[in-house]
Motif scaffolding. Structure first.
Motif, PDB file in Angstrom:
ATOM      1  N   UNK A   1       0.819  -1.200   0.000  1.00  0.00           N
ATOM      2  CA  UNK A   1       0.000   0.000   0.000  1.00  0.00           C
ATOM      3  C   UNK A   1       0.854   1.251   0.000  1.00  0.00           C
ATOM      4  N   UNK A   2       0.185   2.384  -0.188  1.00  0.00           N
ATOM      5  CA  UNK A   2       0.901   3.642  -0.191  1.00  0.00           C
ATOM      6  C   UNK A   2       0.022   4.772  -0.669  1.00  0.00           C
ATOM      7  N   UNK A   3       0.667   5.895  -0.924  1.00  0.00           N
ATOM      8  CA  UNK A   3      -0.017   7.092  -1.416  1.00  0.00           C
ATOM      9  C   UNK A   3       0.290   7.254  -2.898  1.00  0.00           C
ATOM     10  N   UNK A   4      -0.740   7.442  -3.695  1.00  0.00           N
ATOM     11  CA  UNK A   4      -0.566   7.573  -5.134  1.00  0.00           C
ATOM     12  C   UNK A   4      -1.567   8.597  -5.657  1.00  0.00           C
ATOM     13  N   UNK A   5      -1.220   9.249  -6.735  1.00  0.00           N
ATOM     14  CA  UNK A   5      -2.151  10.191  -7.347  1.00  0.00           C
ATOM     15  C   UNK A   5      -3.185   9.452  -8.182  1.00  0.00           C
ATOM     16  N   UNK A   6      -4.314  10.080  -8.358  1.00  0.00           N
ATOM     17  CA  UNK A   6      -5.359   9.504  -9.207  1.00  0.00           C
ATOM     18  C   UNK A   6      -4.785   9.181 -10.580  1.00  0.00           C
ATOM     19  N   UNK A   7      -5.153   8.025 -11.093  1.00  0.00           N
ATOM     20  CA  UNK A   7      -4.630   7.557 -12.361  1.00  0.00           C
ATOM     21  C   UNK A   7      -3.387   6.698 -12.232  1.00  0.00           C
ATOM     22  N   UNK A   8      -2.829   6.669 -11.046  1.00  0.00           N
ATOM     23  CA  UNK A   8      -1.615   5.897 -10.817  1.00  0.00           C
ATOM     24  C   UNK A   8      -1.888   4.433 -10.553  1.00  0.00           C
ATOM     25  N   UNK A   9      -0.825   3.722 -10.202  1.00  0.00           N
ATOM     26  CA  UNK A   9      -0.903   2.273  -9.997  1.00  0.00           C
ATOM     27  C   UNK A   9      -0.193   1.868  -8.712  1.00  0.00           C
TER      28      UNK A   9
END
Length: 122
Positions: free
Chosen positions: A8-16
């Motif tokens: 898990x983690x932090x990602x921007x919208x559209x990311x993977x």
């Protein structure tokens, strides 16, 4: 069977992101593996499952974006999450059971892993 979720983690919208669920114990290959998620203030919901022979099942909300897989030699299940949306933000849990029905219907699942946080920013 003990399950350990990670990735898990932090990602921007559209990311993977790719989640992993490592299992210890016997007979991993005979279990249906599943992924669930729980957002704040909401009930835990089914995301995806993969049967012992590799047949995938997906919730409608993630079809076409998420891909579940398993590597029996490594005793690990994976959840590849693409085109992530803010509404995918949740704690993700992996689960295992000898019954595919139990996993898909979230009824009486035998084994749960700890959660891994996925946060998708807009």
């Amino acid at each position: 069977v003990q399950l350990q979720a990670s990735g898990g983690g932090l990602v921007q919208a559209g990311g993977s992101l790719r989640l992993s669920c490592a299992a210890s114990g016997r007979a991993f290959s005979s279990y249906t593996m599943g992924w669930f998620r729980q957002a704040p203030g909401k009930e835990r919901e089914f995301v995806s499952a993969i049967t012992s022979y590799g047949g995938p099942v997906y919730a409608d909300s993630v079809k076409g974006r998420f891909t579940i897989s398993r590597d029996n030699a490594k005793q690990t299940a994976y959840l590849q999450m693409n085109s992530l949306k803010p509404e995918d933000t949740a704690v993700y849990y992996c689960a295992a059971d000898g019954s595919t029905s139990a996993v898909v219907r979230n009824g009486g699942i035998g084994y749960w892993g700890q959660g891994t946080q996925v946060t998708v920013s807009s």
